[in-house]
Design a protein around this motif. Structure first.
Motif, mmCIF file in Angstrom:
data_model
loop_
_atom_site.group_PDB
_atom_site.id
_atom_site.type_symbol
_atom_site.label_atom_id
_atom_site.label_comp_id
_atom_site.label_asym_id
_atom_site.label_seq_id
_atom_site.Cartn_x
_atom_site.Cartn_y
_atom_site.Cartn_z
ATOM 1 N N ALA A 1 -33.533 25.938 -4.456
ATOM 2 C CA ALA A 1 -33.616 26.884 -5.571
ATOM 3 C C ALA A 1 -32.963 26.356 -6.843
ATOM 4 O O ALA A 1 -33.067 27.001 -7.888
ATOM 5 C CB ALA A 1 -32.973 28.205 -5.181
ATOM 6 N N GLY A 2 -32.274 25.200 -6.768
ATOM 7 C CA GLY A 2 -31.676 24.631 -7.970
ATOM 8 C C GLY A 2 -30.161 24.615 -7.990
ATOM 9 O O GLY A 2 -29.556 24.238 -9.001
ATOM 10 N N PHE A 3 -29.513 25.014 -6.899
ATOM 11 C CA PHE A 3 -28.054 24.974 -6.854
ATOM 12 C C PHE A 3 -27.541 23.535 -6.735
ATOM 13 O O PHE A 3 -28.130 22.706 -6.033
ATOM 14 C CB PHE A 3 -27.526 25.784 -5.668
ATOM 15 N N VAL A 4 -26.418 23.269 -7.405
ATOM 16 C CA VAL A 4 -25.748 21.972 -7.339
ATOM 17 C C VAL A 4 -24.335 22.203 -6.806
ATOM 18 O O VAL A 4 -23.604 23.072 -7.290
ATOM 19 C CB VAL A 4 -25.685 21.299 -8.722
ATOM 20 N N VAL A 5 -23.959 21.411 -5.785
ATOM 21 C CA VAL A 5 -22.639 21.547 -5.181
ATOM 22 C C VAL A 5 -21.574 21.016 -6.137
ATOM 23 O O VAL A 5 -21.694 19.917 -6.686
ATOM 24 C CB VAL A 5 -22.580 20.790 -3.839
ATOM 25 N N GLU A 6 -20.504 21.808 -6.327
ATOM 26 C CA GLU A 6 -19.377 21.395 -7.158
ATOM 27 C C GLU A 6 -18.254 20.801 -6.300
ATOM 28 O O GLU A 6 -17.816 19.680 -6.519
ATOM 29 C CB GLU A 6 -18.854 22.589 -7.951
ATOM 30 N N LYS A 7 -17.795 21.570 -5.294
ATOM 31 C CA LYS A 7 -16.707 21.109 -4.435
ATOM 32 C C LYS A 7 -16.533 22.113 -3.292
ATOM 33 O O LYS A 7 -17.097 23.215 -3.316
ATOM 34 C CB LYS A 7 -15.408 20.992 -5.229
ATOM 35 N N ASP A 8 -15.746 21.736 -2.302
ATOM 36 C CA ASP A 8 -15.372 22.641 -1.221
ATOM 37 C C ASP A 8 -14.067 23.335 -1.584
ATOM 38 O O ASP A 8 -13.132 22.702 -2.128
ATOM 39 C CB ASP A 8 -15.209 21.883 0.089
ATOM 40 N N VAL A 9 -13.985 24.634 -1.301
ATOM 41 C CA VAL A 9 -12.794 25.408 -1.675
ATOM 42 C C VAL A 9 -12.318 26.216 -0.470
ATOM 43 O O VAL A 9 -13.124 26.747 0.296
ATOM 44 C CB VAL A 9 -13.084 26.351 -2.862
ATOM 45 N N PRO A 10 -10.992 26.333 -0.269
ATOM 46 C CA PRO A 10 -10.446 27.138 0.840
ATOM 47 C C PRO A 10 -10.465 28.627 0.480
ATOM 48 O O PRO A 10 -9.936 29.040 -0.559
ATOM 49 C CB PRO A 10 -9.014 26.616 0.975
ATOM 50 N N LEU A 11 -11.128 29.411 1.315
ATOM 51 C CA LEU A 11 -11.177 30.859 1.132
ATOM 52 C C LEU A 11 -10.515 31.528 2.327
ATOM 53 O O LEU A 11 -10.177 30.866 3.316
ATOM 54 C CB LEU A 11 -12.625 31.325 0.951
ATOM 55 N N HIS A 12 -10.375 32.847 2.297
ATOM 56 C CA HIS A 12 -9.555 33.512 3.306
ATOM 57 C C HIS A 12 -10.136 33.403 4.716
ATOM 58 O O HIS A 12 -9.401 33.429 5.701
ATOM 59 C CB HIS A 12 -9.331 34.980 2.930
ATOM 60 N N ASP A 13 -11.469 33.284 4.837
ATOM 61 C CA ASP A 13 -12.076 33.268 6.172
ATOM 62 C C ASP A 13 -12.947 32.046 6.431
ATOM 63 O O ASP A 13 -13.637 31.984 7.444
ATOM 64 C CB ASP A 13 -12.914 34.533 6.365
ATOM 65 N N LYS A 14 -12.935 31.084 5.490
ATOM 66 C CA LYS A 14 -13.814 29.926 5.652
ATOM 67 C C LYS A 14 -13.461 28.889 4.597
ATOM 68 O O LYS A 14 -12.686 29.145 3.660
ATOM 69 C CB LYS A 14 -15.278 30.340 5.485
ATOM 70 N N THR A 15 -14.067 27.716 4.760
ATOM 71 C CA THR A 15 -14.098 26.749 3.678
ATOM 72 C C THR A 15 -15.467 26.880 3.019
ATOM 73 O O THR A 15 -16.496 26.696 3.673
ATOM 74 C CB THR A 15 -13.889 25.311 4.184
ATOM 75 N N GLY A 16 -15.467 27.237 1.746
ATOM 76 C CA GLY A 16 -16.724 27.490 1.051
ATOM 77 C C GLY A 16 -17.177 26.282 0.247
ATOM 78 O O GLY A 16 -16.354 25.526 -0.276
ATOM 79 N N ARG A 17 -18.492 26.119 0.173
ATOM 80 C CA ARG A 17 -19.073 25.032 -0.616
ATOM 81 C C ARG A 17 -19.489 25.620 -1.971
ATOM 82 O O ARG A 17 -20.575 26.187 -2.134
ATOM 83 C CB ARG A 17 -20.269 24.425 0.111
ATOM 84 N N LEU A 18 -18.607 25.508 -2.936
ATOM 85 C CA LEU A 18 -18.830 26.089 -4.253
ATOM 86 C C LEU A 18 -20.017 25.393 -4.932
ATOM 87 O O LEU A 18 -20.033 24.171 -5.108
ATOM 88 C CB LEU A 18 -17.574 25.930 -5.102
ATOM 89 N N SER A 19 -21.016 26.190 -5.310
ATOM 90 C CA SER A 19 -22.255 25.637 -5.883
ATOM 91 C C SER A 19 -22.718 26.539 -7.020
ATOM 92 O O SER A 19 -22.482 27.752 -7.012
ATOM 93 C CB SER A 19 -23.349 25.547 -4.810
ATOM 94 N N PHE A 20 -23.402 25.921 -7.993
ATOM 95 C CA PHE A 20 -23.862 26.648 -9.178
ATOM 96 C C PHE A 20 -25.355 26.420 -9.400
ATOM 97 O O PHE A 20 -25.872 25.325 -9.158
ATOM 98 C CB PHE A 20 -23.102 26.177 -10.426
ATOM 99 N N CYS A 21 -26.005 27.453 -9.903
ATOM 100 C CA CYS A 21 -27.416 27.346 -10.305
ATOM 101 C C CYS A 21 -27.557 27.972 -11.693
ATOM 102 O O CYS A 21 -27.340 29.178 -11.859
ATOM 103 C CB CYS A 21 -28.335 28.060 -9.326
ATOM 104 N N THR A 22 -27.918 27.155 -12.673
ATOM 105 C CA THR A 22 -28.122 27.687 -14.015
ATOM 106 C C THR A 22 -29.515 28.297 -14.120
ATOM 107 O O THR A 22 -30.398 28.039 -13.295
ATOM 108 C CB THR A 22 -27.984 26.579 -15.067
#
Length: 736
Positions: free
Chosen positions: A142-163
């Protein structure tokens, strides 16, 4: 698809089942009871920065859960520099209750469409679990680009953005899997149809195995030299339809100067097939019960005989998604006023009454006030509908001088929403289905023609339709079969431009015109439903045939079903030919079937003005004389043999045989019985034409397009344009 606010009182049971399902383990609610789920979503409901949405399928069935949130007020805020215009998103697709290909991709697009429709939103933010490879693939599509992995309260999230722009450019159908599907099916069709037209000759190896060049495949062969090639069996090299055609350019006889144009039509056909593979999810079983316009949009094949059948050269990606029939999007036509002394309007009734019936007194009054506000006299003008693409790309450029001098006056888009039909330039009114179809000119190259409309040529269209309608309605046999025509009742065209003043017909003299055709909807009885006849040769993306599903749902035996179909379709065509020397162009897109209990009972014929011919010397009104042609009996017979047997029925017979529904010998036996039954009931017509001759001339469609993909035939003398390749054995000559 539609998104509505989640209602815990209404949706809790459904929601609990979704979020605790084993497939939803990344959602973090495995083993939760209903009250815990209620508590989690009550918190969301009470949070002004977080919202939950229930996603509904097109038929209103709950299909997915979506959440949107403001990242600045979430646990993501410490992990990246939140921008104004960011919107966070989560999505969960309901556990499947049956196989439906492409659902997740369709849901992702629906949610992103919803997100970007929010005021001020420029970027969507997601943070899926790093272990969730499946959703990350959908995000990338869909056009998302991965920025980085971030620690969240219940998981490690793969922070991604789609303009917004990345999403618009994502073209999710242009992916390897979709294009492989498209290439396989187009190469299989090319082998089948080029073999049918004796342009190529695959080598038979053993059993159902064949070879052509480096490619091996399995195929079944039927009457009329019809091939059904198994696309999934193709092996032996890169499956690239463009390279396949290029390698055959000399064999196919494509003129060097037109090779690029034909390849562009092939490429556009591939793109269209990939788009349908990605976005159209209806199964054959779905379509058995679907409405008229859902079926119209679901067709994946296009013309069953032409290889390059989905060109639409001129459409961009956004045009395709806005105006192609498979997109199924609502379209509001643009309306312009054109000077009466620089245009023509032909109708069987009154011009003003026509406008009142088509867009109502309020709209007509608004258009007249628009003209008066510009210092123009409404009595000097008439009203012409324009395809939105044509207005943007042609009218404001090609006719700029005419707009500037107010010979063409832009008004507004119409109030009614329409849906594009299989012919791409014809529109069905979805807001008021009883109103007429509108057929517009559009300067898009598609399947051998630039899809324009000639005002001069259309001058005779309403009178021709009235004459044909009168003949059909007065014929007792045709009435008994339920055969009727949808009249083109009015035509309009602008003629005040420099292109017309040259006196030379060209594509430019066909760019600003339209006609109106009757809708079949007011003519339906209770319990009847409509479908384009093209749907009978439709297979869904999993290969299941609609006609097979219809026969199964009807409860009738295959022979009974086909017999009913032949009475509705084949018998009237035979009668018109023998009784009146009248020929139509009765291919799948030109017929609308009327079903009762999933059995075809009668038909509507359309596209009368351009594609009807009288082949005798019977008296005709002067304005109808254009449709008379002088041809031999052998050419007259091709109205049945080529246009019906070879042009459509061979494809249907092949589907029924491959699916094990009805053997081809039974199918053609029933066709022969239909023709003989007509002869028995009309002994006065016996012997007029030899419909049981052993063989007939093999008229080839692809050879026409390959010779000149810009204009396959001269519409004013179509018979002389035909290309033949020997003869075909008549499949009903040996039946009975």
């Amino acid at each position: 698809m539609n998104l509505v606010p989640l209602d815990l009182d209404r949706d809790l049971e459904l929601l609990h089942g979704w979020v605790t399902h084993p497939r939803s383990h990344y959602w973090g609610l495995q083993g939760a009871g209903p009250e815990r789920v209620r508590d989690e979503y009550r918190k969301i409901a009470e949070n002004p920065h977080h919202h939950a949405w229930l996603g509904l399928d097109d038929d209103g069935t709950p299909l997915f859960l979506a959440e949107t949130y403001d990242p600045a007020h979430s646990e993501l805020a410490p992990h990246y520099a939140v921008r104004p215009g960011d919107l966070g998103m989560h999505v969960l697709v309901a556990p499947p209750t049956r196989h439906r290909a492409g659902v997740t991709s369709a849901v992702m697009r629906a949610v992103l469409d919803f997100c970007f429709a929010q005021p001020g939103i420029d970027r969507v933010v997601v943070e899926p679990d790093v272990r969730n490879d499946a959703i990350q693939r959908k995000n990338a599509e869909a056009g998302f680009v991965v920025e980085k992995d971030v620690p969240l309260h219940d998981k490690t999230g793969r922070l991604s953005f789609c303009t917004r722009t990345a999403y618009a450019m994502s073209a999710p159908h242009l992916q390897p899997a979709a294009m492989e599907f498209a290439n396989r099916r187009l190469i299989a069709k090319a082998i089948a149809e080029f073999s049918h037209e004796r342009l190529i000759t695959p080598t038979h190896e053993e059993g159902d195995s064949y070879r052509f060049g480096d490619l091996t495949f399995t195929a079944q062969r039927f009457a009329l030299e019809h091939w059904v090639v198994d696309a999934d069996s193709l092996e032996g090299g890169p499956l690239d339809a463009l390279d396949f055609v290029t390698g055959l350019r000399e064999t196919l006889g494509i003129p060097e100067k037109l090779l690029g144009t034909y390849l562009e039509e092939i490429s556009a056909t591939l793109a269209g097939s990939a788009w349908k593979f990605t976005h159209r999810r209806e199964t054959a079983d779905d379509l058995v019960h679907a409405d008229f316009q859902t079926i119209e949009a679901a067709m994946t094949e296009g013309h069953p005989g032409f290889v390059a059948n989905n060109g639409r050269i001129g459409f961009g990606l956004q045009d395709h998604e806005a105006y192609a029939p498979e997109a199924g999007q609502p379209v509001r036509l643009r309306w312009v006023a054109v000077r009466k002394d620089a245009s023509l309007f032909v109708t069987t009734g009154d011009e003003r009454e026509h406008y009142l019936a088509e867009f109502g007194a309020d709209t007509l009054d608004r258009y007249e006030r628009t003209l008066k506000a510009r210092g123009l006299d409404p009595d000097d003008y008439r009203y012409l509908p324009v395809h939105p693409w044509q207005w943007e790309h042609k009218v404001t450029v090609t006719f700029a001088a005419d707009v500037a001098r107010r010979a063409i006056v832009p008004l507004d888009e119409g109030d009614d929403r329409y849906r594009a039909q299989q012919s791409i330039r014809t529109f069905f009114n979805t807001d008021r289905p009883e109103r007429h179809y509108v057929k517009t000119a559009i300067a898009v190259q598609n399947m051998g023609f630039l899809r324009g409309l000639s005002p001069k040529y259309m001058r005779a269209t309403p009178p021709i339709n009235e004459w044909v309608k009168s003949l059909v309605d007065s014929d007792e046999e045709l009435r008994d079969c339920g055969f009727s025509v949808l009249r083109e009742l009015a035509a309009i065209g602008y003629t005040g431009d420099a292109y017309h003043r040259t006196g030379t017909p060209s594509v430019y003299t066909k760019m600003l015109a339209a006609l109106w055709r009757e809708s079949p909807v007011p003519q339906l009885a209770d319990g009847e439903r409509l479908a384009t006849m093209a749907s009978l040769v439709h297979r869904d993306r999993d290969g299941n045939a609609l006609v097979t599903a219809l026969i199964r749902a009807s409860g009738a035996s295959p022979a009974e079903w086909v017999t009913a179909y032949f009475r509705a379709y084949l018998r009237p065509i035979v009668h018109c030919l023998l009784k009146h020397d009248l020929a139509f162009m009765p291919h799948g897109e030109n017929l609308i079937l009327v079903f009762e209990n999933h059995v075809p009972r009668r038909v509507f014929m359309k596209d009368i003005g351009e594609e009807v011919a009288v082949m005798n010397d019977q008296p005709l009104p002067a304005e109808v004389e254009r449709i008379r042609i002088d041809v031999s009996d052998e050419i007259k017979e091709l109205a049945l043999f080529t246009d019906v047997f070879d042009g459509f029925l061979r494809h249907l017979a092949g589907i029924l045989a491959v699916d094990g529904v009805l053997s081809e010998s039974e199918f053609w036996g029933l066709a022969g019985d239909c023709v003989r039954g007509h002869a028995k009931d009309h002994p006065d017509l016996a012997g007029r034409l030899d419909l049981f001759r052993p063989a007939f001339a093999h008229s080839c469609l692809n050879r026409l397009q390959l010779r000149n993909t810009l204009q396959m035939v001269d519409l004013t003398d179509q018979a002389s344009s035909l290309i033949f390749a020997g003869e075909l054995a008549n499949p009903i000559a040996v039946s009975g």
